[in-house]
Structures are given as C-alpha cells and as structure tokens.
Design an enzyme around this catalytic site. Structure first.
Site: not given
Length: 593
Positions: A33, A264, A274
């Site tokens: 993104e 992950r 984030k």
C-alpha cells in the site's frame, strides 16, 4: 553456490509445475500500500516473491494497492520502488496499481448485485458492529439485506454518482452471516469516500476495499501464487469465494490464483507496526523515516545495511507457516558476514589521546603501507602518513593495567600497526590528573615489512593516526533503538495480558466496513512501549580518520579496524567533511559466552 533451502512454498510450486496447473508459469506479486515506508518485514516478502519468481523463470509484479486515497501519496510509491530496486530486483514493464482496475472492479460489483450476491447496507457503523456477531455468536441480518436487486443497483449507482455523504452506505457481499469465519459474514467491498485519488483524481467517490480488490487484481494480472503473510490466512476463504463466483459466472478464466501464507517477520528489539513507527517520527524520538535506527528500508540503507545481507538473512531464517521470534543479532550477524567480505579496511581513532615518540625526528614524515583488505590482495594497499606525534585510542593506555592487558602502560612495548615497535616511557597529566599525552620511544629497526620487524616480539598491537595528517570527522554511533527484546513487554507466546480490556486492548480485531486495518490493534501491551527506548541508541562524536577517508563518497562502506563497520552518510557526508554512521560493531558484545 549452494542450492536454495527447501521450504513449503517451493514444494507447492514444484508440484504445480509437475501437474501443469498453470502451464508451468510462476507469476508472483509484491503488493504494498503506498501509504508509508517499507520496513524489514517487507524486505523478507520482497526477497521471497521476487526470488521465487526468478528461481523458476517467472516474473514478479510490483502492484500498488492504492484503495485508500486519504493516506496514499506518490512520495511513498517512489520510495517503495527505490527500495525494491535497492534490494536488487526489477519488475520490468510489470508495474501496476489497483486503481488500474477500478472500472473493472465496479463492473464486477454490479455483476454481484445483479446476481443477488451483494446488497447496499445503510446501517450505521455501530449498528453493523452490533449485528456482526462475535467469535461464538453468529451474525444477524440487517433490514437492508432483503433489498431487491433493482433497488440495490439503483442505490449503488447513486453512490457512485456522489449523491450520498461518506458513511451513508456500503456495498456488502451476501455470503453467510452464520459463518464461524467473521470475514465471511457479508464483508463490505465498497465504501463512500469523497476524496481525490493521487492517480484517478475526482473520478471516483466510492472506493473498493482491500479484500475485494486484492484477489481480483491477482486474477486480472494472471498471478499464479499469491504469497502473503499468515495474518491473511483467515481471509483466504473470502479470496477464494470472490474469484470462484466470478469464474463460475464466466467473468474470470480458470485456473485461478491460489493464496499461500507464510509467517511474517518477528524480530526482537524492533517494532514493525506502521502506527508505532509513525508515532516515533511524529513525536521526534527519531530523526525521520530514514533515521539509521529505524527498521525502515530507507533507514537500513542509510545505516549501511546491504541488500546482500538481507538476502543472506532471508535464506538463513527460512520460510515457515509457524510464527517464531528471530533475535535481531541474526540480522546483525548477516550484515557483518557480508561486510567482512566487501568492506575495505581503514583506521579511525574515536576517543583520541596524543602519543609523542620522543626519539623520532621532529619535522620528519614517512609512509607506511597497509592492505586495504587482509584476505583480498587484489584490493591493493594504501599509504598511511607516519610522524612524531600520533593519535591513539584513549583506552590503549593505562597507568595501572590489569593482568592480561597488552597495550601501552609505563615500561610496556607494543607495535604500532603497520609501523614500529614503541616503548612507553611516561605520560603527561593536566591539573585534574587526566592523562593528556603518552610518551614513547621507537626502535627504527622494527618497521613493518622489513627484516627487523620480527626481531622484537610484542603481544600488543594498536592502531594510530599521524596527528598532523588525520582528518576530523563526525561519527554517529548507532545501537538498537529499543533496550529490551519485546518493547512494551509484548508476550511472544501470545498469552493474554491481565486486564487487557481495561487497558484498551482488544483480544480480537474485527475489520468492519470503512475501517482501516491497524497492524497491531490486537497486540497485548503491558506498559508504554516508549519507555523501552534505548537512551544510548545514538551518540555523536568527533573522531579522527585516516586521510584516505576525507574523500569518501556518500554510501561508501568501510571497516574501521577494531571498531566495526561504518558507512559515509548518504545525506550529510561531503568530500572534505565526512560523516560516518556505524552499521554494526565487529562482533556482538551482548552474546553470551
């Protein structure tokens, strides 16, 4: 070179190629993104997706999932593309955006409505949450679920025309409100958002949500293996449902992309959220997104981490379907291993103390030759000026040394690296009793590289710089940003934290219409994670470096002998005014013996 280690993804691809499922093709994608900077976890995904595609003679698309116009920017796209290239990968002509498919996504949404597989929901967000159900209770239909096809189609087209304010309606798929998987309980696929998009401008005021957009984008691009992290495992049934309905209706060709999940990256002493990274920057705890302490790829590059080090790290930790914690020292060791092979050696004195060789002629200077790399003769040699007055490290002299100390002390002898053997005859002190200069005599017959070099055997060997030739330089000594392995006392075993609900922490995050995913909303926190910041993560000193380093180009990497690996800062270093960042120390001083 050794063959790549086997893992479950390679096994899946091997079987698909054997069976001819995709005609032998392997097409992956990296779909960030464009609303922030990439971090260490993205490096693992980039290396995996691009690496597997290259290994099997396929391709990897770079696709920006730009479905939220309020948070996305060209600045982030540029940074993301630069980071992927820096890691050594290229997408050729296969750079795409989810917004490339907005027209097709809209037509598919109308197709779902026309087949009574989607409806316009007009409940408020609070009402939707109440009706959504829980992990143990099924969801309940709103009064709008029974709307007819014609009414839904009319409302959806009016949504597109801009007749309604943000939040007035969403478009939901009609799947199964009783599903044990909350993602299948009539998920929202379109929301109203009156905002300009950085690529499509004001053409749209409704935007598709990620789960709907992502799977269709994969199919339109001919992705074969859609590889993502483990938190999307519960989203896979929705991925498959959307594509299967469209394929059954003749809207998409088969075979369809297949989603596969891997664990992950979980690193100690690091936060990859984030939201928390934004907080670090916004509150001034770091010096921007490219601060060398930040776990961003722009920060890693400025610190001197290398693409080869990241690739070695990715191969070393492997690919798994089980979550595990990797100690940050593994990443640091991979950087040391890579830099040890590639970095030229240089001498620098970080805590300078003057050394005077009393019997060396005043005004005389000579050159000593030093190898640029002890294991690589092809790197050549460099000349080091030598003179009567030198800089040495302050801890290379002790007036009352402990047992086993083999450096300078009254009466002790050491070799000045690449030069002569000297004998300490005393020291000068200031009024406060601090040593300000050490005095020695040298033996001119012991110059390195001459027959007399081995005539005197000494145990100590210290580095130095000629005081009149050394170049002052700003040196930034970086350490881990967090002082503890799990900032905020995160529990890697996943044990619930007592009173988590009272502290505002939810045990399960449910994404409903119009919500953005918070990548750590469900992460238990026991205390303020900012309290775990390492106060010693950055110190700035003025050091002396050898003359060859005065012209170091931005981004050039070196080993400062005895001190570690350093890089000329990409932003602040300039010819004649060098600034160096410490990448890693020579060894992990924290490692248990």
């Amino acid at each position: 070179m050794a063959a790549p280690a086997s893992n479950f993804l390679r096994a899946i691809i091997n079987e698909d190629k054997r069976s001819g499922k995709y005609g032998g093709a392997v097409v992956t994608r990296f779909p960030p993104e464009p609303n922030g900077y990439l971090h260490y976890g993205h490096a693992k995904s980039i290396i995996l997706n691009f690496g597997l595609a290259a290994e099997y003679g396929g391709r990897c698309n770079l696709r920006f999932d730009d479905t939220n116009p309020t948070k996305e920017d060209v600045e982030f796209e540029t940074s993301i593309a630069d980071s992927v290239r820096w890691l050594g990968f290229d997408w050729g002509s296969h750079r795409y955006h989810a917004s490339d498919y907005y027209d097709q996504l809209y037509l598919f949404a109308e197709w779902f409505i026309e087949h009574d597989l989607a409806y316009v929901e007009s409940s408020t967000p609070a009402e939707m949450r109440a009706l959504r159900g829980t992990l143990t209770e099924a969801g309940r239909p709103s009064v709008y679920r029974s709307r007819g096809v014609a009414e839904n189609l009319d409302l959806f087209r009016r949504m597109r025309a801009g007749e309604f304010p943000d939040g007035a309606h969403v478009l939901r798929l009609k799947i199964d409100l009783a599903s044990p998987n909350i993602n299948m309980r009539d998920p929202a696929i379109y929301r109203i958002r009156h905002a300009s998009h950085h690529r499509t401008g004001d053409k749209w005021c409704i935007y598709p949500l990620y789960d709907y957009t992502h799977c269709i984008s994969d199919a339109l691009e001919g992705i074969t293996h859609s590889i993502c992290t483990l938190e999307f495992q519960d989203h896979r049934p929705l991925y498959d449902w959307v594509l299967a309905r469209l394929a059954d209706g003749g809207q998409l060709p088969r075979p369809l992309p297949q989603q596969h999940e891997f664990a992950r990256l979980n690193l100690t002493h690091v936060l990859l959220s984030k939201r928390k990274l934004i907080q670090l920057v916004a509150q001034g705890h770091v010096d921007g997104w490219d601060d060398p302490r930040m776990p961003t790829l722009v920060g890693a590059r400025r610190r001197g981490f290398t693409p080869e080090g990241f690739k070695l790290f990715a191969e070393r930790i492997g690919v798994s379907k089980s979550d595990a914690w990797i100690d940050i020292s593994v990443l640091e060791d991979c950087m040391r291993e890579d830099l040890n092979a590639r970095a030229p050696r240089r001498m620098a004195v970080l805590d300078p103390l003057r050394l005077v060789i009393d019997n060396y002629p005043e005004g005389r200077a000579e050159e000593c030759l030093a190898p640029n790399h002890p294991q690589k003769p092809d790197f050549g040699k460099r000349a080091l000026p030598f003179a009567r007055e030198l800089w040495i490290e302050r801890d290379d002299y002790q007036e009352n040394p402990p047992s086993g100390y083999f450096r300078l002390a009254p009466g002790a002898e050491v070799r000045l690296r690449f030069a002569y053997v000297v004998r300490c005859i005393g020291a000068e002190k200031d009024a406060a009793g601090n040593v300000v200069a050490v005095h020695c005599t040298y033996d001119p017959a012991t110059r390195s590289g001459t027959p007399g070099a081995d005539a005197r055997k000494v145990k100590g060997n210290i580095h130095w710089l000629a005081a009149g030739h050394a170049v002052p330089a700003e040196v930034r000594l970086y350490d881990r940003l967090f002082a503890v392995p799990f900032p905020g006392a995160r529990n890697p075993a996943g044990t619930p934290v007592e009173d988590a609900e009272a502290a505002g922490v939810v045990a399960h995050a449910v994404v409903v219409a119009g919500d953005d995913v918070d990548d750590d909303a469900a992460e238990p926190i026991e205390r303020n994670w900012l309290s775990d910041l390492n106060p010693g993560s950055k110190s700035v000193i003025t050091a002396y470096v050898e003359p060859a380093l005065a012209g170091a180009g931005a981004g050039e990497q070196f080993q400062f002998e005895r001190h570690g690996y350093f890089v000329a800062d990409r932003e602040d270093s300039a010819p004649g005014v060098p600034v160096f960042n410490r990448t890693v120390t020579l060894r992990d001083s924290r490692a248990q013996k």
